[in-house]
Structures are given as C-alpha cells and as structure tokens.
Motif scaffolding. Structure first.
Motif, PDB file in Angstrom:
ATOM      1  N   PRO A 399       0.831  -1.217   0.000  1.00 45.22           N
ATOM      2  CA  PRO A 399       0.000   0.000   0.000  1.00 45.22           C
ATOM      3  C   PRO A 399       0.859   1.258   0.000  1.00 45.22           C
ATOM      4  O   PRO A 399       1.852   1.339   0.731  1.00 45.22           O
ATOM      5  CB  PRO A 399      -0.802  -0.136   1.300  1.00 45.22           C
ATOM      6  N   TYR A 400       0.485   2.206  -0.842  1.00 46.87           N
ATOM      7  CA  TYR A 400       1.151   3.497  -1.005  1.00 46.87           C
ATOM      8  C   TYR A 400       2.524   3.387  -1.659  1.00 46.87           C
ATOM      9  O   TYR A 400       3.257   4.368  -1.711  1.00 46.87           O
ATOM     10  CB  TYR A 400       1.277   4.241   0.346  1.00 46.87           C
ATOM     11  N   LYS A 467       6.941  11.591  13.524  1.00 47.38           N
ATOM     12  CA  LYS A 467       5.919  11.796  14.559  1.00 47.38           C
ATOM     13  C   LYS A 467       4.796  12.689  14.047  1.00 47.38           C
ATOM     14  O   LYS A 467       3.620  12.459  14.356  1.00 47.38           O
ATOM     15  CB  LYS A 467       6.566  12.413  15.800  1.00 47.38           C
ATOM     16  N   ALA A 468       5.162  13.701  13.250  1.00 49.18           N
ATOM     17  CA  ALA A 468       4.129  14.585  12.693  1.00 49.18           C
ATOM     18  C   ALA A 468       3.209  13.821  11.748  1.00 49.18           C
ATOM     19  O   ALA A 468       1.985  14.012  11.754  1.00 49.18           O
ATOM     20  CB  ALA A 468       4.796  15.748  11.958  1.00 49.18           C
ATOM     21  N   ALA A 469       3.783  12.934  10.927  1.00 47.78           N
ATOM     22  CA  ALA A 469       2.962  12.133  10.015  1.00 47.78           C
ATOM     23  C   ALA A 469       2.077  11.157  10.788  1.00 47.78           C
ATOM     24  O   ALA A 469       0.923  10.916  10.416  1.00 47.78           O
ATOM     25  CB  ALA A 469       3.860  11.379   9.036  1.00 47.78           C
ATOM     26  N   GLN A 470       2.605  10.585  11.879  1.00 46.51           N
ATOM     27  CA  GLN A 470       1.809   9.687  12.710  1.00 46.51           C
ATOM     28  C   GLN A 470       0.627  10.427  13.317  1.00 46.51           C
ATOM     29  O   GLN A 470      -0.503   9.923  13.321  1.00 46.51           O
ATOM     30  CB  GLN A 470       2.678   9.096  13.823  1.00 46.51           C
ATOM     31  N   ALA A 471       0.880  11.635  13.829  1.00 48.86           N
ATOM     32  CA  ALA A 471      -0.185  12.407  14.470  1.00 48.86           C
ATOM     33  C   ALA A 471      -1.303  12.738  13.484  1.00 48.86           C
ATOM     34  O   ALA A 471      -2.484  12.752  13.845  1.00 48.86           O
ATOM     35  CB  ALA A 471       0.391  13.687  15.072  1.00 48.86           C
ATOM     36  N   LEU A 474      -1.077  10.230   8.130  1.00 49.53           N
ATOM     37  CA  LEU A 474      -0.871  10.422   6.703  1.00 49.53           C
ATOM     38  C   LEU A 474      -0.433   9.127   6.039  1.00 49.53           C
ATOM     39  O   LEU A 474       0.499   8.464   6.478  1.00 49.53           O
ATOM     40  CB  LEU A 474       0.191  11.504   6.458  1.00 49.53           C
ATOM     41  N   ARG A 475      -1.119   8.739   5.006  1.00 45.65           N
ATOM     42  CA  ARG A 475      -0.746   7.659   4.087  1.00 45.65           C
ATOM     43  C   ARG A 475      -0.366   6.370   4.818  1.00 45.65           C
ATOM     44  O   ARG A 475      -1.245   5.674   5.289  1.00 45.65           O
ATOM     45  CB  ARG A 475       0.349   8.150   3.149  1.00 45.65           C
ATOM     46  N   THR A 476       0.930   6.050   4.906  1.00 40.92           N
ATOM     47  CA  THR A 476       1.299   4.771   5.521  1.00 40.92           C
ATOM     48  C   THR A 476       0.897   4.692   6.990  1.00 40.92           C
ATOM     49  O   THR A 476       0.904   3.608   7.570  1.00 40.92           O
ATOM     50  CB  THR A 476       2.820   4.521   5.412  1.00 40.92           C
TER      51      THR A 476
END
Length: 742
Positions: A399-400, A467-471, A474-476
C-alpha cells in the motif's frame, strides 16, 4: 541584359563578356508558363509581370556587382546582385514580389535577413501575400488542445514529458514541432554529437517548470511496439520564450523542411527558420566546425548485473564450461568491484553535486555525479518506502508504494541535487542522504507519510517528521494507533518463546511440503479427529447462498477439486470470483471458486472446538537456499527421505513461535540423522545468521564450506540476510518501545 522573371537574370560578366544565367539565391518569384497554342504569348502568373518590371526598372542595362554563391545539381549558378544602395533580393521580398526558398537560402551569407524581409511583406499582406492568414492552431477536437503543465522529464533534445493540471493529473509525451535534435544512444550505442548538450539545455531550463503546450499536429505511429499509437507534436513556451526557437538558436537542433502544401508544422515555423539561419551564421553547435567535448561516464549503478549473476549462480555451477555464463558473472563482479572502488572517492568528497537520472522507488535512485564522472545507485539512509508492484510478474506492491514512487519521481527526477554517501551495501549500492533544494529528501518523505524510519542513521529532524505524520495519520500511517502499535511491538518482542526441551522426540506424519524447510504434519491421534470432522462435513446440508461472501481469515467449508469432497479451510485471500484457501487439516491449499465455498455449519466442529490437525513445522536454525536450482535440489532431497519412510518421521521441538509454528529437529529414520544436519552437510542449506554457533550444526556447515559443496562452491553464499536483520531490528525496537511506554 535580360530578365526571364523577377528571380532569373541573364547578362555578361565583365571584362570577359561571358554570357551567363544567374538565379537569385534564396528567392523565387512568380514566373511565366508557355501557352498551349503555338505562337501565343506566355501566360504570366499573378504578379509575375510586376516582379519582372521591378527588376528591369532598377537593374536593366546597368553595371552591378554579382556575388556567385553556389550551384545546384544541374550546375546552374546561384548568387546575389548587389545594387549600390541595396540588396535586390531583400527589396523583392519586402514588397511582396518573392518568396524565400529554404534550400538555396543557405547559399547566402545572411539567410536570416531574407526571412525577416519576407515576414515584413506577410504582415503587410502585400501583393503575393494579399490573402495571407497568419497560422493559427487548428480547431479540430484532437489538435486544438492547449494546456498549462509542468515538465517532469526531458527524454531528449526534442522530446518532453509534461504533466497537466487536471485532477487527477495526466502525463503527456510531447515532441517539439518542426525540429529534430541529435539522438541519444541506446544501451551500447554512442550519442550523436551535441545530443547530450541539447538535452541538458532543456533540462536545466525546464525541469519542474510551468510551461504552456499548444498542440500543432498529431501523427500516427504505424510500426510502434511500445503501445504508443500516435505522436503529439506541439509548441512549448516557458513564459514568453519558445523552447524550440531557443534550442535551434543555440545550434542544438535542426529545423525540418516541410513541403509547401504541408500544413502540419509549427505555429512558429518562420521563427525557427530565422533562428537556424542565425545559428548557422554564428557557427553555433551543430553548425560549427568543432565537436563537443568528449564525455566518459562510469556507470557503477549496475547492481542488476549482480542480481542476475546470483540468479544464474546455480546454472553456472552446472555449466561451468559455458563462456557466456562466465562472462555474465565476471561482468557482474566487475560492476560491484567498481562500485566499491568508487565508494571511497565519493565518501571522502562529502556533499557532491548530482543529477537524478532514474527513480526506482520512493527511496532508491540512480544519480549522476559529474565531478566524479560516475553514475551510482543510492538508497536513502534511515528510511524505507513501500515497495512498488512488478509488471513483469504481476506481483502487487505494498500500500502506497506507487504513490511514494510517483511523489519521488515528480520531485526528484532529473533535478539537480546534493548527495552525501555514508555507507555501502554488499552489492555496491551507496547508502546516504539526498538533498533537494538544500532539504533532506528523507525528511520530506517522512513528513508526508510516504516512508517510515528503520531505526538506523536517524536525525532529530527525521524523527520529528515521522511523529508529525503519525499524528496526522498520513498515508502509511492512516491506520496508526499509538496504543495498538505499542501492543504489537510488545508482541513482536515476545514472538519467539523457547520451549522446554524434554529431550523426547514424537512421531509425526508429513502431509504437505511447503519448501525444503517448512512442512505440515499430523501428530499422533490426528486421524480420529480428522475422521470425525469428515463425517460431519459429509452429512451437512449444502445450501447455496448467493449473497454470502467469505471474509479473509474465516474458516469455511471448501470443496476440494481433486476428489469433490468437503473439508475445513481458512480463506487466505480474495481473488475475484475465487478465494485462496488453506485446508487446515492437511496443510495444502488451492484457489477455490465461490460456488464451492459454504459457511461452516454448527454441526461441523469449529477450529476452537477441534483445532486444525495440520501443524506447521519448520526445520530449526537453518534456512533454504535463495537460488532456485539449489532450492529445487534441496526439495528433492527432502522428498526422497520422506518417500523412503512414507512420510513418518520423528520430530523434536526446539522452540516455537507465538503463532504456534514449531521449529524442530526432524529425524530421518533410515540414517537416524536430523534433516537439518543432512541439508547443511550437503551444502543445500545454511545456518540462520543469529544461529551461527549452534553446536553440531555449525560443524556440518563448516564441512560443506570446506569441501565447496553446492551453495558454497564459490565461497560464501551471497543470499540475503534481510529476514534475519529485520527480526533482530524488530525485537530491539519492540523492547525499546515497550520499556519506554512503561
């Protein structure tokens, strides 16, 4: 002495008084045609008399200077007549009594002046140009398109890839109208002179820039083999600058010569002709006398050759006399050796300027480093992107994976970057950082959720980006849950549970061989349970429910194609109108149509009431060869031992996984030796990386290596230890996260 028409003069050359006929270079005037009736006067074309009178009134019976400039294939003289006050050819063109002839215009010193003069008459619509209409883009459905887009790739000096601003965006392959640039060589072919410079001219000015594309014409490709049935020719402008005109003006492309009745041409064809004349006058690029500087690029990114050599490793063992195989293997090792030699140079150089030539996936690139004159394969340190699918095998990607590849290609392909090499893997791939516009591209991937960190070579900025993407999920990270991830990490840390070694071996019957080290077996007493389940399945009521659809992981009743009987099966995957099913009581599997699947009725024991009777066993401490030929040989060896004992063997559990899979020592009744030891001693398996010191087994492997058996014939077996590395990394990360959370 005489004018046949406005562009053909007859007279004497002084002082020799040779009678000559001279055609004006680069100019053609309306002429005269012979009448069909004998004795009748010639028929004048429109404005033929005016052109003849224009010349006679200014030059007849006067001494003028004639510059002979060339001859045609019939040995006719071509030249220019210089009046004391002007060039007569230029004046003819300005008043609209002549047209420029492309092929003879090259005889003149300044063909650009002729084209400018003709344009003046066209704009004023004088005489022969009275009906002139400035070219406009056709209004046909296919050719009227004009759009604004971004250049994503420069394929050659006259071929671009432009992505439009539609939703979703579409990439268009665009050929520049009415010009032809030198061709880049393919594979072992050499580039034509100025081909690289032409592409670089466009790349440095257009890549990533917004351009306006106006389609001039479309031509079919009848013999195309790539699936492209037609080619789009267009005029491309960056701001107020026409790309093709700039290319021609710098001598990096030639203008195509169109027939007079051929309207499939660039909207700016006159500008192209003038630009080419100016480039020829100034001897630029293609029109100059000097060749471009020679380029020597050392491509050390050819890790595919090494991969190919690994695939052929077994074949080379069996066909050592084959020179072609030896050559392929030698080429692969040479490429790897060159890459390792180059590593020292690029690592010591620190940050180097580079150009991304190819994007393999979101975190893997081929980069040209001009200072070192080499092309290297680069993997971004500290991150991993989802893998893309493979078109040749039809294998689906993660995925992605495709989104990450498209993002990296859009941002990096053919862009100027900075490269910092930190390490190198065993096949010569460089590991390091790639900086785009002074920004670490790994951080960009992490911030946008296209990648995850690997736990190594991390910077604070990379950790914060992840950490910003986890919060933001986003996507994965779209299914990210902090508590769930912590529980999963703890489970990974405790995935392998060492079993209490009783020293006792139990007798089992092998029912399915998955690979040389993985099996499904029936323990003692399984036959009674299987018979009980089979009786219930045989008496169940088979009802057809058109609306029922099995879920992945669900245990169902599945009809086996070989005998038509019903068995318990677990759905592993959905495949259109069928499902991949594992028969849990035997260990084999197949794709079963939906019409042959039913919900498990209450009368049939579930796996909770009667556990699956096929247990998954794996030979402890060892792994099978990666090479397909040796893998097949190892499988044949295992099948021979099982056939001799009718599949009945003794197995001693060494440890088991949390999932229930047991790692065992399986004993061959004929030799009373463990399968594990037999495969290692024959060179048909190797110890896992974290089990290199296993007593007894390490001696068997050492003997096989000493005697150069099978996978050890050329020394160390070079298959991947990625699984072992991932296991160790996952356990370490899980323990760290679990400790930190508590």
């Amino acid at each position: 002495e005489q004018f046949r028409d406005g562009a053909t003069v007859r007279g004497y050359l002084l002082p020799s008084f040779h009678w000559v006929t001279i055609f004006l270079s680069g100019v053609s005037c309306p002429g005269f045609k012979r009448a069909e009736e004998p004795g009748a006067p010639d028929v004048a074309e429109a404005f033929a008399l005016e052109a003849k009178y224009f010349m006679e009134s200014r030059l007849l019976n006067r001494e003028v200077s004639v510059m002979l400039e060339g001859v045609d294939k019939y040995n006719n003289f071509y030249g220019s007549i210089l009046h004391p006050q002007f060039n007569i050819s230029v004046e003819l063109l300005k008043v609209g009594l002549a047209k420029v002839v492309d092929w003879s215009a090259k005889f003149t010193k300044d063909p650009e002046l002729l084209y400018k003069s003709e344009r003046i008459a066209k704009e004023r619509r004088q005489r022969i140009w009275k009906d002139y209409v400035a070219p406009v883009r056709p209004t046909g459905a296919a050719s009227a398109a004009e759009f604004v887009g971004k250049v994503t790739e420069v394929i050659s000096g006259d071929f671009l890839v432009v992505k439009d601003s539609a939703v979703p965006p579409v990439e268009h392959r665009i050929a520049l109208s009415s010009i032809r640039a030198p061709k880049l060589g393919r594979r072992d072919e050499k580039d034509q002179p100025w081909a690289y410079e032409a592409r670089e001219f466009l790349r440095t000015r257009l890549i990533g820039r917004k351009v306006t594309v106006g389609i001039d014409y479309i031509r079919p490709l009848p013999n195309a083999t790539s699936g492209e049935t037609e080619r789009v020719f267009a005029s491309v402008s960056e701001g107020q600058n026409n790309v093709a005109v700039a290319l021609v003006a710098n001598g990096f492309a030639a203008v195509m010569k169109h027939r007079q009745d051929d309207q499939d041409r660039s909207l700016y064809y006159d500008d192209l002709i003038q630009a080419e004349a100016a480039a020829a006058r100034d001897k630029k690029g293609l029109h100059g006398d000097t060749a471009p500087p020679t380029r020597h690029i050392n491509d050390v990114s050819n890790s595919s050759a090494t991969a190919q050599a690994k695939q052929m490793f077994g074949f080379v063992q069996r066909a050592a006399a084959s020179r072609a195989s030896s050559s392929t293997l030698s080429t692969a090792h040479d490429a790897t050796a060159q890459a390792k030699q180059m590593f020292g140079f690029v690592q010591r150089a620190g940050r180097l300027q580079g150009i991304v030539q190819h994007v393999v996936n979101g975190a893997r690139f081929k980069v040209l480093i001009p200072k070192q004159s080499c092309v290297v394969a680069l993997v971004l340190a500290g991150v991993r992107c989802p893998s893309t699918g493979r078109k040749d095998t039809g294998e689906a990607g993660e995925p992605y994976g495709e989104e990450a590849y498209a993002f990296a290609r859009d941002k990096c392909l053919q862009h100027d970057v900075e490269v910092e090499v930190m390490a190198q893997d065993k096949i010569g791939t460089m590991i390091g950082r790639l900086y785009l516009h002074k920004q670490d591209f790994a951080v960009t991937l992490l911030r946008d959720g296209y990648a995850r960190t690997t736990g190594r070579d991390l910077s604070n900025e990379m950790e914060e980006a992840e950490k910003a993407a986890q919060a933001q999920r986003l996507r994965t990270w779209d299914k990210y849950d902090a508590e769930l991830e912590a529980e999963k990490a703890a489970a990974e840390a405790a995935e392998v549970v060492e079993a209490a070694a009783s020293g006792e071996a139990t007798q089992v019957t092998v029912t399915e061989v998955v690979d040389p080290v993985t099996f499904y077996v029936h323990p003692a007493g399984a036959e009674q349970q299987i018979a009980h389940v089979a009786d219930r399945l045989a008496t169940m009521a088979v009802k057809d429910d058109a609306e029922w659809r099995p879920k992945v992981g669900e245990v169902v009743a599945a009809q086996f194609s070989a005998d038509g009987l019903w068995y318990r099966g677990r759905v592993e995957a959905r495949k259109g109108d069928a499902c991949a099913v594992l028969f849990v009581d035997y260990g084999n599997g197949e794709d079963v149509p939906l019409s042959c699947l039913r919900p498990l009725p209450p009368s049939v024991p579930s796996t909770a009431a009667c556990p699956a009777q096929a247990l998954e066993y794996k030979l402890a401490y060892i792994k099978a060869p990666k090479d397909e030929e040796f893998r097949a040989e190892a499988l044949a060896c295992v099948n021979d031992m099982l056939a001799a004992s009718n599949g009945v063997v003794s197995a001693k559990v060494e440890y088991k996984e949390r999932s229930g899979r047991c790692h065992v020592q399986m004993i061959d009744p004929a030799s009373n030796k463990a399968f594990n030891s037999i495969l290692l001693r024959a060179g048909l398996a190797k110890l896992e990386r974290r089990r290199q010191d296993q007593p007894g087994l390490k001696d068997d492997q050492a003997e096989a290596k000493r005697e150069r058996l099978c996978i050890w014939q050329y020394g160390d077996a070079v298959d991947s230890d990625e699984d072992d590395n991932r296991f160790a990394d996952d356990v370490a990360k899980a323990k760290q996260k679990t400790a930190g959370g508590r």
